[in-house]
Motif scaffolding. Structure first.
Motif, mmCIF file in Angstrom:
data_model
loop_
_atom_site.group_PDB
_atom_site.id
_atom_site.type_symbol
_atom_site.label_atom_id
_atom_site.label_comp_id
_atom_site.label_asym_id
_atom_site.label_seq_id
_atom_site.Cartn_x
_atom_site.Cartn_y
_atom_site.Cartn_z
ATOM 1 N N ALA A 174 0.774 -0.785 0.511
ATOM 2 C CA ALA A 174 0.197 0.045 0.381
ATOM 3 C C ALA A 174 1.107 1.191 0.459
ATOM 4 C CB ALA A 174 -0.737 -0.119 1.472
ATOM 5 N N GLY A 175 0.523 2.126 -0.339
ATOM 6 C CA GLY A 175 0.901 3.759 -0.269
ATOM 7 C C GLY A 175 1.205 4.048 -1.677
ATOM 8 N N GLY A 215 -4.553 2.595 -1.718
ATOM 9 C CA GLY A 215 -4.977 2.950 -0.651
ATOM 10 C C GLY A 215 -3.514 3.645 0.292
ATOM 11 N N ILE A 252 13.774 5.190 2.473
ATOM 12 C CA ILE A 252 12.680 6.057 2.313
ATOM 13 C C ILE A 252 12.396 6.768 3.457
ATOM 14 C CG2 ILE A 252 10.428 6.768 1.190
ATOM 15 C CD1 ILE A 252 11.316 5.186 -0.532
ATOM 16 N N ASN A 308 -5.348 -0.816 8.267
ATOM 17 C CA ASN A 308 -4.033 0.198 8.462
ATOM 18 C C ASN A 308 -4.582 0.429 9.868
ATOM 19 O OD1 ASN A 308 -2.335 0.776 8.342
ATOM 20 N ND2 ASN A 308 -2.422 2.569 6.871
ATOM 21 N N GLY A 333 12.433 0.611 3.934
ATOM 22 C CA GLY A 333 13.373 -0.174 2.896
ATOM 23 C C GLY A 333 14.754 -0.945 4.474
ATOM 24 N N VAL A 363 6.513 -7.683 4.897
ATOM 25 C CA VAL A 363 6.818 -6.469 4.015
ATOM 26 C C VAL A 363 7.747 -5.606 5.017
ATOM 27 C CG1 VAL A 363 4.288 -5.324 4.467
ATOM 28 C CG2 VAL A 363 6.040 -4.462 3.057
ATOM 29 N N GLY A 364 9.145 -5.681 3.831
ATOM 30 C CA GLY A 364 9.930 -4.544 5.131
ATOM 31 C C GLY A 364 11.855 -4.705 4.549
HETATM 32 C C1 LIG Z 1 6.620 6.788 0.616
HETATM 33 C C2 LIG Z 1 5.474 5.815 1.128
HETATM 34 C C3 LIG Z 1 4.294 6.344 1.737
HETATM 35 C C4 LIG Z 1 3.629 4.533 2.732
HETATM 36 N N1 LIG Z 1 1.471 5.011 2.548
HETATM 37 C C5 LIG Z 1 1.441 3.714 2.629
HETATM 38 C C6 LIG Z 1 -0.302 3.949 2.844
HETATM 39 O O1 LIG Z 1 -0.601 4.880 2.715
HETATM 40 N N2 LIG Z 1 -0.429 2.800 3.937
HETATM 41 C C7 LIG Z 1 0.577 1.708 4.039
HETATM 42 O O2 LIG Z 1 -0.700 1.163 4.820
HETATM 43 N N3 LIG Z 1 1.604 1.505 4.196
HETATM 44 C C8 LIG Z 1 2.590 2.797 2.951
HETATM 45 N N4 LIG Z 1 3.239 2.255 3.478
HETATM 46 C C9 LIG Z 1 4.264 1.346 3.821
HETATM 47 C C10 LIG Z 1 4.442 0.606 2.851
HETATM 48 O O3 LIG Z 1 3.165 -0.334 2.410
HETATM 49 C C11 LIG Z 1 5.517 -0.695 3.889
HETATM 50 O O4 LIG Z 1 4.257 -1.657 4.463
HETATM 51 C C12 LIG Z 1 6.651 -0.205 3.935
HETATM 52 O O5 LIG Z 1 7.255 0.773 2.741
HETATM 53 C C13 LIG Z 1 7.641 -1.470 4.253
HETATM 54 O O6 LIG Z 1 8.026 -1.614 2.971
HETATM 55 P P1 LIG Z 1 8.985 -1.567 1.562
HETATM 56 O O7 LIG Z 1 10.127 -2.174 2.726
HETATM 57 O O8 LIG Z 1 9.232 -2.424 0.893
HETATM 58 O O9 LIG Z 1 8.875 -0.301 1.683
HETATM 59 C C14 LIG Z 1 4.179 3.712 2.391
HETATM 60 C C15 LIG Z 1 5.368 3.443 2.247
HETATM 61 C C16 LIG Z 1 6.469 4.129 1.849
HETATM 62 C C17 LIG Z 1 8.033 4.642 1.401
#
Ligand SMILES: Cc1cc2nc3c(=O)[nH]c(=O)nc-3n(C[C@H](O)[C@H](O)[C@H](O)COP(=O)(O)O)c2cc1C
Length: 348
Positions: A61-62, A84, A108, A169, A259, A286-287
Motif C-alpha cells: 500500500a502507498g 490505498g 525512505i 491499516n 526499506g 513486507v519491509g
Molecule cells: C512513500 C510511502 C508511502 C506509504 N504509504 C502507505 C499507505 O498509505 N498505507 C500503508 O498501509 N502503508 C504505506 N506505506 C508502507 C508500505 O506499504 C510498507 O509497509 C513499508 O514501506 C515497508 O515496505 P518496504 O520496505 O518494501 O518499503 C508507505 C511507504 C512509503 C515508502
C-alpha cells in the motif's frame, strides 16, 4: 536502456514529483512493459485465505494510493496490488516536503499522512477499471475524525463488494492516534464491528501491523486476531525507530522509515507472529525486500506472501519479475516443490 534513463532521472528528482511522474507514465501506457516480463513459475503459486496467488509478491500500500495503475503492476509480475490507504473524504495529507529518499541507506522516510482522492472518486475508478489480478484495498480514517471506527466501517461497506481482500491499516505513524488500535481492547472493538459488517460477504480481512508493537503486547494482540478470525496480518508498516545507524542527512526527518533498515525488524515480527499464530492465519511479509534472497528470508521466517514498496523506487519497474525468478531459483536449489513448503522453516 530507456528504462535505465527514466529510472536514473526519477532518482534525481524530488521523491514525490518522481512518484507522480511514474504514475503518469504507467497510467498512459507509455512503455511496452509486457515485452520484458516472464510469467512467474508454478513453484511460486499458492492459495491463501481462499484466493489463488500466481506470485507471492505484491505491491505494498502507498504506491497506488488512488487506484490508478494497478493493472500495470500485474503486467510487471506482481501477483497482487494493494491500493490505498483510502480515507472516506479526500485529504491533502501533511505539508510538503514529506517524502525523503535516503539513498546510501536504501531507505525512505515518509510522513505523507494519507493524501488520497477519497472513497467516492476511487470507488468509481475501481469499478470502471476491472482488476486483472488480485486487488487488495487498504483503508484508514480521515485525520480529523475522532470517531475512527465509524470511518473504517463506512469504508469497509463501500469496498466489500469490489476488493479481493480488505486491509485495515492501524499502523501508519503519520495519523495521530491510529496506532492506539494495537491496544487489545480497542482492536477487539474494531474487529467486532468489522466482522458484523462482513457477515454477508465474508471477504478476507487483513490487519496491517506496526513494527514498533512492543514485545510484551504481542501475545495479547495475536490472541485477539485469532479470536476474531482475522484472515491475515501484514508485517509490517514503517517504523519510528532504527535511526542510529543511518548515514543520509535526512535520517532525523519525522515520519516512518522503510526499506533496508526495516528488514531485520520486520523479520523478527514475522518470526514471532509465526511462532504464536502461524498455523491459524496468513502472514504477509513486507519491509526491506530488495531481491530474491531477502524475499526468501521472509518466507523462511514465516511469511506466505510478500509485499514491497521502497525497492521499487530504487531498483525500478522490473523488480518483481527479477525477484520472482530469483525466488524460484532458491526454492528449487533447496529442493522445495512449492513455495508453501518453505514457509516458516526456521521455526520447524
Ligand atoms: C512513500 C510511502 C508511502 C506509504 N504509504 C502507505 C499507505 O498509505 N498505507 C500503508 O498501509 N502503508 C504505506 N506505506 C508502507 C508500505 O506499504 C510498507 O509497509 C513499508 O514501506 C515497508 O515496505 P518496504 O520496505 O518494501 O518499503 C508507505 C511507504 C512509503 C515508502
Amino acid at each position: 536502456m530507456i528504462y535505465d534513463i527514466i529510472n536514473s532521472f526519477l532518482k534525481k528528482t524530488d521523491p514525490e514529483v518522481a512518484h507522480n511522474l511514474a504514475i503518469r507514465i504507467l497510467k498512459n501506457n507509455f512503455l511496452p512493459i509486457n515485452k520484458f516480463i516472464k510469467k512467474p513459475e508454478k513453484i511460486l503459486s499458492s492459495a491463501n485465505f481462499g484466493i489463488k496467488f500466481t506470485s507471492p509478491l505484491g505491491l505494498a500500500a502507498g504506491f497506488d494510493k488512488n487506484g490508478e495503475v494497478y493493472n500495470s503492476f500485474f503486467s510487471l509480475g506482481f501477483g497482487s496490488v494493494e491500493v490505498g490507504t483510502i480515507t472516506p473524504k479526500p485529504q491533502f495529507g501533511n505539508s510538503k516536503p514529506r517524502v525523503f529518499r535516503l539513498s546510501e541507506d536504501r531507505a525512505i522516510i515518509n510522513r505523507l499522512g494519507f493524501p488520497n482522492d477519497g472513497v467516492e472518486i476511487i470507488k468509481k475508478r475501481l469499478i470502471n477499471n476491472k482488476a486483472e489480478g488480485i486487488l487488495g484495498i487498504n483503508i484508514g480514517p480521515n485525520r480529523e475524525n475522532s470517531e475512527k471506527i465509524e470511518d473504517y466501517i463506512n469504508l469497509f461497506n463501500q469496498f466489500k463488494e469490489i476488493a479481493n481482500y480488505i486491509t485495515i491499516n492501524i499502523s501508519s505513524p503519520n495519523t495521530e492516534g491510529l496506532r492506539n488500535f494495537h491496544k487489545t481492547e480497542k482492536l477487539k472493538t474494531l474487529l467486532l464491528e468489522i466482522n458484523n459488517a462482513n457477515k454477508t460477504n465474508k471477504i478476507p480481512i487483513l490487519i496491517k501491523v506496526s513494527p514498533d508493537l512492543q514485545e510484551e503486547d504481542t501475545e495479547g494482540f495475536c490472541q485477539i486476531l485469532v479470536e476474531q478470525k482475522v484472515d491475515g496480518v501484514i508485517l509490517t508498516n514503517t517504523t519510528n525507530t532504527n535511526r542510529n545507524n543511518l548515514i543520509n542527512m535526512n535520517k532525523s526527518e519525522k515520519g516512518g522509515l522503510s526499506g533496508f533498515p526495516l528488514f531485520k525488524l520486520s523479520n523478527e515480527k514475522i518470526k514471532k507472529f509465526y511462532s504464536l499464530i502461524g498455523d491459524k492465519l496468513t502472514i504477509i511479509g513486507v519491509g526491506g525486500i530488495f531481491d530474491g534472497e531477502t524475499a526468501y528470508e521472509k518466507i523462511k521466517c514465516g511469511a506466505s506472501l510478500l509485499q514491497l514498496y521502497t525497492s521499487l523506487v530504487f531498483e525500478g519497474p522490473f523488480i518483481a519479475s527479477k525477484i520472482n525468478q530469483e525466488l524460484s531459483y532458491y526454492l528449487k536449489k533447496d529442493g522445495f516443490k512449492n513455495i508453501s513448503d518453505a514457509v516458516g522453516i526456521y521455526n520447524k
